[in-house]
Motif scaffolding. Structure first.
Motif, mmCIF file in Angstrom:
data_model
loop_
_atom_site.group_PDB
_atom_site.id
_atom_site.type_symbol
_atom_site.label_atom_id
_atom_site.label_comp_id
_atom_site.label_asym_id
_atom_site.label_seq_id
_atom_site.Cartn_x
_atom_site.Cartn_y
_atom_site.Cartn_z
ATOM 1 N N GLU A 1 0.823 -1.207 0.000
ATOM 2 C CA GLU A 1 0.000 0.000 0.000
ATOM 3 C C GLU A 1 0.860 1.261 0.000
ATOM 4 O O GLU A 1 0.552 2.236 -0.696
ATOM 5 C CB GLU A 1 -0.923 -0.010 1.211
ATOM 6 C CG GLU A 1 -1.895 -1.168 1.177
ATOM 7 C CD GLU A 1 -2.436 -1.510 2.556
ATOM 8 O OE1 GLU A 1 -1.829 -1.090 3.563
ATOM 9 O OE2 GLU A 1 -3.456 -2.215 2.606
ATOM 10 N N ARG A 2 1.936 1.252 0.771
ATOM 11 C CA ARG A 2 2.828 2.416 0.813
ATOM 12 C C ARG A 2 3.512 2.630 -0.537
ATOM 13 O O ARG A 2 3.631 3.763 -1.012
ATOM 14 C CB ARG A 2 3.886 2.251 1.904
ATOM 15 C CG ARG A 2 3.310 2.241 3.300
ATOM 16 C CD ARG A 2 4.379 2.390 4.364
ATOM 17 N NE ARG A 2 5.526 1.516 4.217
ATOM 18 C CZ ARG A 2 5.668 0.318 4.791
ATOM 19 N NH1 ARG A 2 4.692 -0.174 5.533
ATOM 20 N NH2 ARG A 2 6.771 -0.372 4.625
ATOM 21 N N ASN A 3 3.955 1.563 -1.165
ATOM 22 C CA ASN A 3 4.597 1.681 -2.477
ATOM 23 C C ASN A 3 3.615 2.162 -3.535
ATOM 24 O O ASN A 3 3.984 2.941 -4.417
ATOM 25 C CB ASN A 3 5.230 0.357 -2.886
ATOM 26 C CG ASN A 3 6.447 0.032 -2.064
ATOM 27 O OD1 ASN A 3 7.101 0.924 -1.535
ATOM 28 N ND2 ASN A 3 6.751 -1.249 -1.928
ATOM 29 N N ARG A 4 2.361 1.725 -3.449
ATOM 30 C CA ARG A 4 1.334 2.204 -4.378
ATOM 31 C C ARG A 4 1.151 3.714 -4.206
ATOM 32 O O ARG A 4 1.044 4.446 -5.189
ATOM 33 C CB ARG A 4 0.016 1.469 -4.144
ATOM 34 C CG ARG A 4 -1.074 1.894 -5.121
ATOM 35 C CD ARG A 4 -2.383 1.171 -4.886
ATOM 36 N NE ARG A 4 -2.204 -0.258 -5.038
ATOM 37 C CZ ARG A 4 -2.517 -1.152 -4.087
ATOM 38 N NH1 ARG A 4 -3.013 -0.743 -2.933
ATOM 39 N NH2 ARG A 4 -2.358 -2.422 -4.314
ATOM 40 N N MET A 5 1.131 4.168 -2.962
ATOM 41 C CA MET A 5 0.981 5.606 -2.708
ATOM 42 C C MET A 5 2.181 6.363 -3.268
ATOM 43 O O MET A 5 2.023 7.425 -3.874
ATOM 44 C CB MET A 5 0.829 5.861 -1.206
ATOM 45 C CG MET A 5 0.729 7.323 -0.842
ATOM 46 S SD MET A 5 -0.558 8.261 -1.703
ATOM 47 C CE MET A 5 -2.012 7.395 -1.179
ATOM 48 N N ARG A 6 3.383 5.855 -3.096
ATOM 49 C CA ARG A 6 4.571 6.510 -3.661
ATOM 50 C C ARG A 6 4.477 6.601 -5.185
ATOM 51 O O ARG A 6 4.818 7.626 -5.773
ATOM 52 C CB ARG A 6 5.836 5.753 -3.275
ATOM 53 C CG ARG A 6 6.289 6.008 -1.874
ATOM 54 C CD ARG A 6 7.662 5.391 -1.611
ATOM 55 N NE ARG A 6 7.831 5.204 -0.186
ATOM 56 C CZ ARG A 6 7.621 4.066 0.462
ATOM 57 N NH1 ARG A 6 7.275 2.979 -0.188
ATOM 58 N NH2 ARG A 6 7.774 4.004 1.763
ATOM 59 N N ARG A 7 4.034 5.521 -5.816
ATOM 60 C CA ARG A 7 3.890 5.543 -7.283
ATOM 61 C C ARG A 7 2.861 6.584 -7.716
ATOM 62 O O ARG A 7 3.062 7.311 -8.701
ATOM 63 C CB ARG A 7 3.493 4.166 -7.805
ATOM 64 C CG ARG A 7 4.610 3.155 -7.786
ATOM 65 C CD ARG A 7 4.268 1.909 -8.580
ATOM 66 N NE ARG A 7 3.037 1.269 -8.177
ATOM 67 C CZ ARG A 7 2.933 0.319 -7.246
ATOM 68 N NH1 ARG A 7 4.012 -0.094 -6.612
ATOM 69 N NH2 ARG A 7 1.766 -0.207 -6.953
ATOM 70 N N ARG A 8 1.750 6.666 -6.997
ATOM 71 C CA ARG A 8 0.715 7.637 -7.333
ATOM 72 C C ARG A 8 1.225 9.064 -7.164
ATOM 73 O O ARG A 8 0.996 9.920 -8.030
ATOM 74 C CB ARG A 8 -0.518 7.404 -6.465
ATOM 75 C CG ARG A 8 -1.217 6.086 -6.794
ATOM 76 C CD ARG A 8 -2.309 5.782 -5.810
ATOM 77 N NE ARG A 8 -3.456 6.643 -6.055
ATOM 78 C CZ ARG A 8 -4.416 6.849 -5.163
ATOM 79 N NH1 ARG A 8 -4.366 6.285 -3.983
ATOM 80 N NH2 ARG A 8 -5.426 7.622 -5.460
ATOM 81 N N LEU A 9 1.933 9.326 -6.070
ATOM 82 C CA LEU A 9 2.468 10.674 -5.848
ATOM 83 C C LEU A 9 3.530 11.030 -6.878
ATOM 84 O O LEU A 9 3.590 12.164 -7.359
ATOM 85 C CB LEU A 9 3.045 10.784 -4.435
ATOM 86 C CG LEU A 9 2.022 10.752 -3.301
ATOM 87 C CD1 LEU A 9 2.723 10.714 -1.961
ATOM 88 C CD2 LEU A 9 1.065 11.918 -3.392
ATOM 89 N N ARG A 10 4.369 10.068 -7.224
ATOM 90 C CA ARG A 10 5.389 10.304 -8.250
ATOM 91 C C ARG A 10 4.733 10.634 -9.591
ATOM 92 O O ARG A 10 5.197 11.511 -10.324
ATOM 93 C CB ARG A 10 6.283 9.073 -8.390
ATOM 94 C CG ARG A 10 7.641 9.377 -8.947
ATOM 95 C CD ARG A 10 8.550 8.167 -8.916
ATOM 96 N NE ARG A 10 8.886 7.766 -7.558
ATOM 97 C CZ ARG A 10 8.603 6.578 -7.021
ATOM 98 N NH1 ARG A 10 7.985 5.656 -7.724
ATOM 99 N NH2 ARG A 10 8.949 6.302 -5.778
ATOM 100 N N GLU A 11 3.627 9.972 -9.912
ATOM 101 C CA GLU A 11 2.916 10.236 -11.167
ATOM 102 C C GLU A 11 2.252 11.612 -11.138
ATOM 103 O O GLU A 11 2.276 12.328 -12.142
ATOM 104 C CB GLU A 11 1.881 9.137 -11.423
ATOM 105 C CG GLU A 11 1.139 9.286 -12.726
ATOM 106 C CD GLU A 11 2.003 9.125 -13.966
ATOM 107 O OE1 GLU A 11 1.472 9.368 -15.079
ATOM 108 O OE2 GLU A 11 3.189 8.758 -13.859
#
Length: 115
Positions: A55-65
């Protein structure tokens, strides 16, 4: 990302937390500080309290995008740290985008705000 590299050093994060301009809302907190170079550096913080690694990695990917899509609208030469709050985990992409753009405007990162 066009002119952005990752921010990884702990001392740079700490310097931003203490000296940088800050803006926050219910989803995110943004810290920024001029770095004196021609490129920006982006750091993302998602606490272990917010969920498991997936879940944390998904959030990082979303913020990076979100950052990548709006990088051209931001001023170059800044160190930027985006901190996700707990409500960001349930937010959809459009909400994250609005939250980031609002905070970027408040901290003076947007190009039209500087002119």
């Amino acid at each position: 990302m066009l002119h952005t590299v990752s921010l990884k050093e702990n001392h740079v994060f700490r310097r931003l937390y203490h000296r940088g301009a800050t803006a926050g809302n219910r989803l995110l907190v943004v810290y920024c500080l001029r770095n004196g170079t021609g490129h920006s550096r982006l750091g993302l913080t998602v606490s272990a309290k917010l969920g498991h690694a997936v879940e944390r990695n998904r959030m990082r990917r979303r913020l990076r995008e979100v950052y990548r899509l709006h990088e051209a609208e931001l001023l170059p030469g800044y160190d930027i740290v985006i901190v996700a709050r707990s409500r960001a985990m349930e937010a959809d992409f459009a909400e994250l985008t609005r939250a980031f753009l609002t905070l970027a405007g408040r901290t003076g990162l947007m190009q039209e705000a500087a002119q």
